[in-house]
Design a protein around this motif. Structure first.
Motif, PDB file in Angstrom:
ATOM      1  N   SER A  60       0.813  -1.214   0.000  1.00  0.00           N
ATOM      2  CA  SER A  60       0.000   0.000   0.000  1.00  0.00           C
ATOM      3  C   SER A  60       0.851   1.272   0.000  1.00  0.00           C
ATOM      4  O   SER A  60       0.324   2.366  -0.191  1.00  0.00           O
ATOM      5  N   SER A  61       2.139   1.139   0.214  1.00  0.00           N
ATOM      6  CA  SER A  61       3.037   2.296   0.173  1.00  0.00           C
ATOM      7  C   SER A  61       3.544   2.599  -1.228  1.00  0.00           C
ATOM      8  O   SER A  61       4.208   3.620  -1.432  1.00  0.00           O
ATOM      9  N   SER A  96      -1.336   6.158  -7.953  1.00  0.00           N
ATOM     10  CA  SER A  96      -0.613   6.478  -6.732  1.00  0.00           C
ATOM     11  C   SER A  96      -0.905   5.462  -5.642  1.00  0.00           C
ATOM     12  O   SER A  96      -1.828   4.654  -5.757  1.00  0.00           O
ATOM     13  N   TRP A  97      -0.138   5.518  -4.560  1.00  0.00           N
ATOM     14  CA  TRP A  97      -0.319   4.548  -3.494  1.00  0.00           C
ATOM     15  C   TRP A  97      -1.719   4.633  -2.902  1.00  0.00           C
ATOM     16  O   TRP A  97      -2.299   3.621  -2.495  1.00  0.00           O
ATOM     17  N   SER A  98      -2.303   5.827  -2.873  1.00  0.00           N
ATOM     18  CA  SER A  98      -3.626   6.015  -2.282  1.00  0.00           C
ATOM     19  C   SER A  98      -4.750   5.713  -3.255  1.00  0.00           C
ATOM     20  O   SER A  98      -5.898   5.542  -2.857  1.00  0.00           O
ATOM     21  N   GLY A  99      -4.420   5.684  -4.531  1.00  0.00           N
ATOM     22  CA  GLY A  99      -5.447   5.498  -5.546  1.00  0.00           C
ATOM     23  C   GLY A  99      -6.056   6.801  -6.028  1.00  0.00           C
ATOM     24  O   GLY A  99      -6.855   6.796  -6.965  1.00  0.00           O
ATOM     25  N   ARG A 100      -5.663   7.907  -5.411  1.00  0.00           N
ATOM     26  CA  ARG A 100      -6.277   9.194  -5.774  1.00  0.00           C
ATOM     27  C   ARG A 100      -5.717   9.748  -7.072  1.00  0.00           C
ATOM     28  O   ARG A 100      -6.374  10.541  -7.746  1.00  0.00           O
ATOM     29  N   ARG A 154      -7.211   0.395  -7.725  1.00  0.00           N
ATOM     30  CA  ARG A 154      -6.557  -0.478  -6.758  1.00  0.00           C
ATOM     31  C   ARG A 154      -7.398  -0.609  -5.509  1.00  0.00           C
ATOM     32  O   ARG A 154      -8.210   0.258  -5.183  1.00  0.00           O
ATOM     33  N   ASP A 155      -7.167  -1.709  -4.811  1.00  0.00           N
ATOM     34  CA  ASP A 155      -7.758  -1.947  -3.512  1.00  0.00           C
ATOM     35  C   ASP A 155      -6.626  -2.432  -2.615  1.00  0.00           C
ATOM     36  O   ASP A 155      -6.197  -3.591  -2.729  1.00  0.00           O
ATOM     37  N   ASN A 156      -6.134  -1.558  -1.759  1.00  0.00           N
ATOM     38  CA  ASN A 156      -4.992  -1.922  -0.923  1.00  0.00           C
ATOM     39  C   ASN A 156      -5.326  -3.018   0.085  1.00  0.00           C
ATOM     40  O   ASN A 156      -4.451  -3.771   0.495  1.00  0.00           O
ATOM     41  N   SER A 169       6.732   6.161  -6.505  1.00  0.00           N
ATOM     42  CA  SER A 169       5.834   7.177  -7.028  1.00  0.00           C
ATOM     43  C   SER A 169       5.334   6.744  -8.398  1.00  0.00           C
ATOM     44  O   SER A 169       5.861   5.805  -8.988  1.00  0.00           O
TER      45      SER A 169
END
Length: 121
Positions: A29-30, A51-55, A71-73, A100
Motif C-alpha cells: 500500500s506504500s 498512486s499509493w492512495s489510488g487518488r 486499486r484496492d490496498n 511514485s
C-alpha cells in the motif's frame, strides 16, 4: 514486494479485458503501481499508473478514455480495465511497483511477469 499479473487473453477488437496485478508484502500500500506493455519487436511503453492512495491516476495518451486503473490496498490488488480494445493494444502487459507513479519504466523497482493480450481485428 512480489507482483503477479494475470487476466490476459485473446479477444476481438472492441472487446474488454480486465488485468489484475496481485501483490504480496505488507508494504504494498506504500507503493505506486504502473502498467507497461511491450509489443513484439518494440520497446516497453508506459500504459497507466496509480498512486499509493489510488487518488492519482495517469494514462498514456492512446489509452485515455478506454483504460481505467484502480486499486484496492486491502486486497493487495491493482486492476487495469481495458475497454474498446484495438489490435494495436496487442502486447505483453506488465505491472510494476515504485515509490511514485512514474511513467519511466527505469524508475520501477519491482516487476511482475507479463500477461499476453492479443486483440484480433
Amino acid at each position: 514486494v512480489q507482483l503477479q499479473a494475470s487476466g490476459g487473453g485473446l479477444v476481438q477488437a472492441g472487446d474488454s479485458l480486465r488485468l489484475s496485478c496481485a501483490a504480496s508484502g505488507r508494504t504494498f500500500s506504500s507503493y505506486a503501481v504502473g502498467w507497461f506493455r511491450q509489443a513484439a519487436g518494440k520497446d516497453r511503453e508506459f500504459v497507466a499508473s496509480i498512486s499509493w492512495s489510488g487518488r492519482g491516476a495517469y494514462y498514456e495518451e492512446s489509452v485515455k478514455g478506454r483504460f481505467t486503473i484502480s486499486r484496492d490496498n486491502a486486497k493487495n490488488t491493482v486492476w487495469l480495465q481495458m475497454n474498446s480494445l484495438k489490435p494495436e493494444d496487442t502486447a505483453v502487459y506488465y505491472c510494476a511497483a515504485a515509490i511514485s507513479e512514474y511513467s519511466n519504466s527505469e524508475d520501477y523497482e519491482y516487476w511482475g511477469q507479463g500477461t499476453q493480450v492479443t486483440v484480433s481485428s
